[in-house]
Enzyme design. Structure first.
Site, PDB file in Angstrom:
ATOM      1  N   ASN A  16      27.518  -8.718 -26.649  1.00  0.00           N
ATOM      2  CA  ASN A  16      26.699  -7.653 -27.254  1.00  0.00           C
ATOM      3  C   ASN A  16      26.074  -8.242 -28.511  1.00  0.00           C
ATOM      4  O   ASN A  16      26.720  -8.347 -29.552  1.00  0.00           O
ATOM      5  CB  ASN A  16      27.602  -6.460 -27.579  1.00  0.00           C
ATOM      6  CG  ASN A  16      26.825  -5.303 -28.186  1.00  0.00           C
ATOM      7  OD1 ASN A  16      25.626  -5.410 -28.466  1.00  0.00           O
ATOM      8  ND2 ASN A  16      27.504  -4.196 -28.391  1.00  0.00           N
ATOM      9  N   ARG A  73      24.932  -6.763 -22.893  1.00  0.00           N
ATOM     10  CA  ARG A  73      24.468  -5.409 -23.192  1.00  0.00           C
ATOM     11  C   ARG A  73      23.005  -5.497 -23.637  1.00  0.00           C
ATOM     12  O   ARG A  73      22.667  -6.300 -24.520  1.00  0.00           O
ATOM     13  CB  ARG A  73      25.304  -4.807 -24.315  1.00  0.00           C
ATOM     14  CG  ARG A  73      24.818  -3.442 -24.675  1.00  0.00           C
ATOM     15  CD  ARG A  73      25.217  -3.050 -26.061  1.00  0.00           C
ATOM     16  NE  ARG A  73      24.726  -1.724 -26.353  1.00  0.00           N
ATOM     17  CZ  ARG A  73      24.558  -1.261 -27.570  1.00  0.00           C
ATOM     18  NH1 ARG A  73      24.856  -2.003 -28.613  1.00  0.00           N
ATOM     19  NH2 ARG A  73      24.107  -0.048 -27.767  1.00  0.00           N
ATOM     20  N   HIS A 121      23.556   5.344 -24.895  1.00  0.00           N
ATOM     21  CA  HIS A 121      25.001   5.477 -24.628  1.00  0.00           C
ATOM     22  C   HIS A 121      25.281   5.641 -23.129  1.00  0.00           C
ATOM     23  O   HIS A 121      26.347   6.125 -22.756  1.00  0.00           O
ATOM     24  CB  HIS A 121      25.633   6.702 -25.347  1.00  0.00           C
ATOM     25  CG  HIS A 121      25.651   6.622 -26.835  1.00  0.00           C
ATOM     26  ND1 HIS A 121      25.391   7.715 -27.627  1.00  0.00           N
ATOM     27  CD2 HIS A 121      25.908   5.608 -27.672  1.00  0.00           C
ATOM     28  CE1 HIS A 121      25.485   7.375 -28.897  1.00  0.00           C
ATOM     29  NE2 HIS A 121      25.799   6.090 -28.952  1.00  0.00           N
ATOM     30  N   ARG A 133      21.989   9.802 -39.062  1.00  0.00           N
ATOM     31  CA  ARG A 133      20.709  10.151 -38.409  1.00  0.00           C
ATOM     32  C   ARG A 133      20.546  11.668 -38.348  1.00  0.00           C
ATOM     33  O   ARG A 133      21.516  12.388 -38.130  1.00  0.00           O
ATOM     34  CB  ARG A 133      20.667   9.577 -36.994  1.00  0.00           C
ATOM     35  CG  ARG A 133      20.444   8.084 -36.975  1.00  0.00           C
ATOM     36  CD  ARG A 133      20.566   7.530 -35.567  1.00  0.00           C
ATOM     37  NE  ARG A 133      21.673   6.605 -35.481  1.00  0.00           N
ATOM     38  CZ  ARG A 133      22.142   6.106 -34.343  1.00  0.00           C
ATOM     39  NH1 ARG A 133      21.608   6.445 -33.199  1.00  0.00           N
ATOM     40  NH2 ARG A 133      23.165   5.268 -34.358  1.00  0.00           N
ATOM     41  N   GLU A 170      32.808   0.369 -22.765  1.00  0.00           N
ATOM     42  CA  GLU A 170      31.511  -0.123 -22.289  1.00  0.00           C
ATOM     43  C   GLU A 170      31.608  -1.569 -21.803  1.00  0.00           C
ATOM     44  O   GLU A 170      30.942  -1.961 -20.847  1.00  0.00           O
ATOM     45  CB  GLU A 170      30.476   0.004 -23.416  1.00  0.00           C
ATOM     46  CG  GLU A 170      30.087   1.462 -23.659  1.00  0.00           C
ATOM     47  CD  GLU A 170      29.615   1.753 -25.073  1.00  0.00           C
ATOM     48  OE1 GLU A 170      30.459   1.753 -25.988  1.00  0.00           O
ATOM     49  OE2 GLU A 170      28.415   1.979 -25.260  1.00  0.00           O
TER      50      GLU A 170
END
Ligand code: ADP
Length: 398
Positions: free
Chosen positions: A7, A92, A181, A242, A385
């Protein structure tokens, strides 16, 4: 068979080496400050080898990959004898646009298509591409696979992914809801079906990924039919920093009043908003819990807003799917905060949800936290993940 999962960020690179016979992680680590100075933390998880945690020159991602391979194969810190034991690499990739609805084996054509998706994720995709190129440079023709955050959401119907702006913006420019996601939502929903002992095709699931970034997904029969993040990961729920959903008119008002340009405005909406902006305390939910317990009203307001938004979006997905069989909590907040889970679940009384407080107090395992009588089942499922990336890589390459 052993698969390396990568990743890559702009100045960091996380990795895991996974033994696919057992699906155990053999080693994991993190390269940081790539292109600045460099630091590598490498943690072997088999063979009783020590942790390596040192500053080390990492001028580019290629040196970072070379350092990772060196540690994975070294006598002192290694878990395999040589690079030949690494059968494939899974990467990823944040944005696959509309081109990628599933994981793909990487070749020159795929690399060109990834470049085309870069305008949609100008911060993330270039870093992912750099990581893939570095791996190809250092590891030669070891097969590699790209696994996309957006791919799982490609099953959304037009009524869910379209924005109500002139159609040409979609047709010519790809302006639409993509969602993120996806790898996490895919993993936890599949695991939920396993735990319920039912085919996923028969289940309606609301998956709540609640971390620094948060998104919900409505998963009907194993297919994503809606999700709360959009063209970018800025929207949907209020998050750590955010803003989540916001009236575009607010942007114009603030920019005019404070003389900001759009980059400054977006920096505020990405980095200074969310629960941090509302509370003025922190983006970390542990800090918010502590501050709220000491009577900080804005910390409590930020938590209340977050819980309300999760419940509100989840409720809209129950309507969209005409029902729900299971609700899943995952990621940092979802896996660890029993108070947030409880506060959100209290909104689900109309669904016949009942939470078992003892089960809700456990941590670190897949667990059903609803009572056996609860009409809708509620689960905490730690996301993984990396395992999805490794499984896809195995399925495609090996
Ligand atoms: P990311 O989106 O960066 O992958 P994570 O999924 O790791 O983030 O989630 C990070 C968030 O999880 C942080 O906001 C942190 O506060 C929260 N978190 C971790 N442990 C707890 C806990 N025990 N209680 C509440 N929140 C927690």
């Amino acid at each position: 068979m052993k698969i390396l999962v990568i990743n890559a960020g702009s100045s960091s690179l996380k990795y895991q080496l996974i033994d696919m016979e057992t699906e155990n992680v053999m080693a994991k680590g993190l390269c940081e400050r790539i292109g600045i100075d460099g630091h590598l933390k490498h943690t072997p998880l088999v063979g009783g080898k020590p942790v390596y945690n040192e500053d080390i020159a990492l001028p580019t991602h290629a040196e970072a990959i070379a350092a990772v391979i060196d540690k994975l194969t070294s006598a002192e810190y290694g878990v395999v004898a040589s690079m030949k034991e690494i059968d494939a690499v899974g990467h990823r990739v944040v944005h696959g646009g509309e081109k990628f609805a599933c994981s793909v084996k990487i070749d020159d054509e795929v690399m060109a298509a990834l470049e085309e998706c870069t305008p949609f994720a100008p911060l993330h995709n270039p870093a992912n591409i750099t990581g893939i190129n570095a791996c190809r440079e250092v590891m030669g023709d070891v097969p590699m696979v790209a696994v996309f955050d957006t791919a799982f959401h490609q099953t959304m119907p037009g009524k869910a992914f379209m924005y109500a702006v002139p159609y040409d913006y979609y047709k010519n420019d790809g302006i639409r809801r993509y969602g993120f996601h996806g790898t996490s939502h895919r993993y936890v929903s599949a695991r939920c079906a396993e735990l319920m002992g039912k085919p996923i095709e028969e289940l309606k699931i609301v998956s709540c990924h609640m971390g620094n970034g948060s998104s919900l997904a409505a998963i009907d029969g194993g297919k994503c039919v809606d999700t709360s993040m959009g063209f970018t990961p800025l929207v949907g729920l209020p998050m750590g920093t955010r803003c989540g959903d916001l009236d575009a008119g607010v942007i114009q008002f603030i920019m005019n009043k404070y003389g900001m340009n759009i980059d400054e405005m977006l920096a505020v909406l990405n980095k200074k908003s969310g629960v941090l902006g509302v509370s003025g305390v922190s983006s970390d939910f542990r800090d918010l819990d502590n501050a709220a317990a000491e009577g900080n009203e804005r910390a409590q307001l930020a938590l209340d807003m977050f819980h309300y938004w999760v419940a509100k979006v989840a409720g809209s997905y129950v309507a969209a799917m005409n029902g729900v069989d299971a609700i899943i909590f995952t990621a940092g907040v979802g896996e660890n905060s029993k108070s947030s889970r409880k506060a959100i679940a209290e909104y689900f009384g109309y669904l016949g949800v009942e939470i078992d407080d003892e089960a809700n107090s456990k941590r670190g395992e897949d667990i059903m936290i609803s009572t056996p009588d609860s009409k809708v089942k509620v689960f905490v499922i730690p996301t993984n993940e990396e395992l999805v990336i490794a499984r896809d890589t195995k399925a495609i390459c090996c």
